[in-house]
Scaffold this motif. Structure first.
Motif, mmCIF file in Angstrom:
data_model
loop_
_atom_site.group_PDB
_atom_site.id
_atom_site.type_symbol
_atom_site.label_atom_id
_atom_site.label_comp_id
_atom_site.label_asym_id
_atom_site.label_seq_id
_atom_site.Cartn_x
_atom_site.Cartn_y
_atom_site.Cartn_z
ATOM 1 N N HIS A 97 33.046 27.538 -19.815
ATOM 2 C CA HIS A 97 31.992 26.526 -19.254
ATOM 3 C C HIS A 97 31.355 27.140 -17.866
ATOM 4 C CE1 HIS A 97 34.517 25.150 -15.967
ATOM 5 N NE2 HIS A 97 35.455 24.884 -16.673
ATOM 6 N N ASP A 98 30.404 26.369 -17.368
ATOM 7 C CA ASP A 98 29.516 26.938 -16.212
ATOM 8 C C ASP A 98 30.058 26.798 -14.971
ATOM 9 O OD1 ASP A 98 29.386 24.384 -16.296
ATOM 10 O OD2 ASP A 98 27.084 24.171 -16.311
ATOM 11 N N GLY A 99 31.232 26.365 -14.681
ATOM 12 C CA GLY A 99 31.790 26.312 -13.318
ATOM 13 C C GLY A 99 31.664 25.020 -12.634
ATOM 14 N N VAL A 100 31.298 24.111 -13.354
ATOM 15 C CA VAL A 100 30.960 22.582 -13.069
ATOM 16 C C VAL A 100 31.890 21.696 -13.359
ATOM 17 C CG1 VAL A 100 29.156 20.839 -12.630
ATOM 18 C CG2 VAL A 100 28.405 23.211 -12.371
ATOM 19 N N GLY A 101 32.412 20.875 -12.702
ATOM 20 C CA GLY A 101 33.569 19.860 -13.459
ATOM 21 C C GLY A 101 34.383 20.488 -13.913
ATOM 22 N N ASN A 102 35.029 19.884 -15.195
ATOM 23 C CA ASN A 102 36.137 20.815 -15.904
ATOM 24 C C ASN A 102 35.899 20.392 -17.442
ATOM 25 O OD1 ASN A 102 37.370 18.099 -16.650
ATOM 26 N ND2 ASN A 102 37.930 18.212 -14.483
ATOM 27 N N ILE A 103 36.933 20.719 -18.043
ATOM 28 C CA ILE A 103 36.648 20.705 -19.658
ATOM 29 C C ILE A 103 36.701 19.432 -20.154
ATOM 30 C CG2 ILE A 103 37.444 23.050 -20.058
ATOM 31 C CD1 ILE A 103 40.336 21.640 -20.933
ATOM 32 N N GLY A 104 37.046 18.395 -19.427
ATOM 33 C CA GLY A 104 36.866 17.087 -19.748
ATOM 34 C C GLY A 104 35.555 16.620 -19.893
ATOM 35 N N ASP A 105 34.661 17.050 -19.258
ATOM 36 C CA ASP A 105 33.209 17.091 -19.097
ATOM 37 C C ASP A 105 32.401 17.515 -20.252
ATOM 38 O OD1 ASP A 105 33.534 15.565 -16.525
ATOM 39 O OD2 ASP A 105 33.452 17.339 -15.580
ATOM 40 N N TYR A 106 33.229 18.241 -21.072
ATOM 41 C CA TYR A 106 32.324 18.973 -22.085
ATOM 42 C C TYR A 106 32.856 18.537 -23.493
ATOM 43 C CZ TYR A 106 30.687 21.375 -18.086
ATOM 44 O OH TYR A 106 30.156 21.390 -16.856
#
Length: 271
Positions: free
Chosen positions: A67-76
Motif C-alpha cells: 500500500h501507499d503508506g496511508v492507514g493500514n491494510i484494513g483500509d484496502y
C-alpha cells in the motif's frame, strides 16, 4: 491573501503524499465475510510484519499487495475482495510502524523509508517459499515504487502492476522544492538499489514477463511523461500504461473501480 494561498498550497501539497500510519484496524476481513489466514512475517532488524493471506481456488496467481503508506491494510479490503473475486489469491501486508506490524518511529514528512524495501523483500521471500503460485507484485503510491524497484529483478515475479510509482528521487527532490512541500528523503535513496528509473534499465528477473503502469491525468507529483520515461527505460517487450482521466494522485481505484479491476485482470491474463 497571496501569502495565505501559498501556505494553503504548501499544506495541501504535503498532506497529499505524507505518510499517515494507523495502528488500529477499523475493518478486518471478518467484516467482509472473507476467508483468510493471518501471517507474521520476519523482516530485518528483528521487525515482524502483520499480513493477511486470502486464498482463491479459481486461479494460480498470487498478488503481493503493497500500500501507499496511508492507514493500514484494513483500509484496502475492498481492493482485496475484488481481486479475490477475479480469481487471484492475495497477500497484503503492513510495513513496520503500521497496523499490527512491529513498532517503528515514522516521521510523516519523510516520503519513504529504506526499511519498507526490506519489508517487501521479506514478504516476497515468504510467499516464494510458502505458496506454489505465480507471483504478481502490485502496489500503489510508494507501494508501487517499492514493488517496481524490488520486484523487477526478483527471480519468481511474473508481472508488476504499479499504480503511480515514484520515478527518480533526484528529480523528486526538485519537485518537492518547486511545490513548497516540506518533505524529506532518506540519505542515499537516489542510488541504484532504491531508484526505480535506474533499476528498470537493468536486466529483469528471469520470469518477469510484463509491466502495467496505472496513472491519473491530474497527478500533480508525477506526469504522464514521467510514467512514459519508466516505460521506455525497460527492455521488456510487454509493457502498458493506462491513464485514468480526471483521477487525482493515488485515487485511481476509487475513481473507477470496475475499469481499474478490468485493467488488472486483462493484464494478468495477457502475461
Amino acid at each position: 491573501m497571496r501569502i495565505l494561498n501559498l501556505l494553503l498550497l504548501c499544506l495541501l501539497s504535503t498532506s497529499a503524499f505524507a505518510l499517515s500510519p494507523k495502528r488500529t484496524y477499523d475493518r478486518t476481513p471478518h467484516d467482509f465475510h472473507m476467508t483468510y489466514e493471518k501471517l507474521r512475517i520476519p523482516s530485518t532488524n528483528g521487525a515482524e510484519l502483520n499480513a493477511w493471506y486470502f486464498p482463491s481456488k479459481l486461479g494460480d496467481q498470487l498478488m503481493v499487495m503493497s500500500h501507499d503508506g496511508v492507514g493500514n491494510i484494513g483500509d484496502y479490503l475492498e481492493r482485496v475482495r475484488i481481486l479475490v473475486n477475479y480469481g487471484f489469491s492475495v497477500v497484503i501486508y503492513d510495513y513496520r510502524g503500521f497496523g499490527e506490524s512491529s513498532d517503528f518511529k515514522i516521521n510523516k514528512y519523510q516520503y519513504i523509508y529504506k526499511e519498507f524495501y526490506d519489508d517487501f523483500d521479506a514478504v516476497y521471500n515468504y510467499c516464494e517459499q510458502t505458496f506454489h503460485h505465480e507471483l504478481i507484485a502490485y502496489g500503489w503510491g510508494i507501494g508501487a515504487g517499492i514493488s517496481l524497484a524490488r520486484g523487477y529483478q526478483k527471480e519468481d515475479i511474473a508481472g508488476i502492476i504499479a499504480d503511480e510509482p515514484f520515478v527518480d528521487f533526484t528529480a523528486l527532490k526538485t519537485k518537492f522544492k518547486n511545490i513548497n512541500a516540506v518533505m524529506t528523503l532518506p540519505e542515499g535513496i537516489e542510488n541504484n538499489d532504491y531508484n526505480t528509473l535506474n533499476i528498470v534499465k537493468k536486466e529483469p528477473g528471469e520470469k518477469l514477463r510484463g509491466l502495467l503502469f496505472l496513472h491519473g491525468s491530474k497527478n500533480f507529483l508525477y506526469s504522464t511523461e514521467d510514467m512514459e520515461l519508466l516505460l521506455e527505460a525497460t527492455t521488456l517487450d510487454f509493457k502498458e500504461l493506462y491513464q485514468f482521466d480526471l483521477a487525482s494522485r493515488m485515487d485511481n481505484f476509487t475513481i473507477n473501480e470496475s475499469e481499474y479491476a478490468r485493467q488488472i485482470y486483462g493484464f494478468v491474463l495477457s502475461l
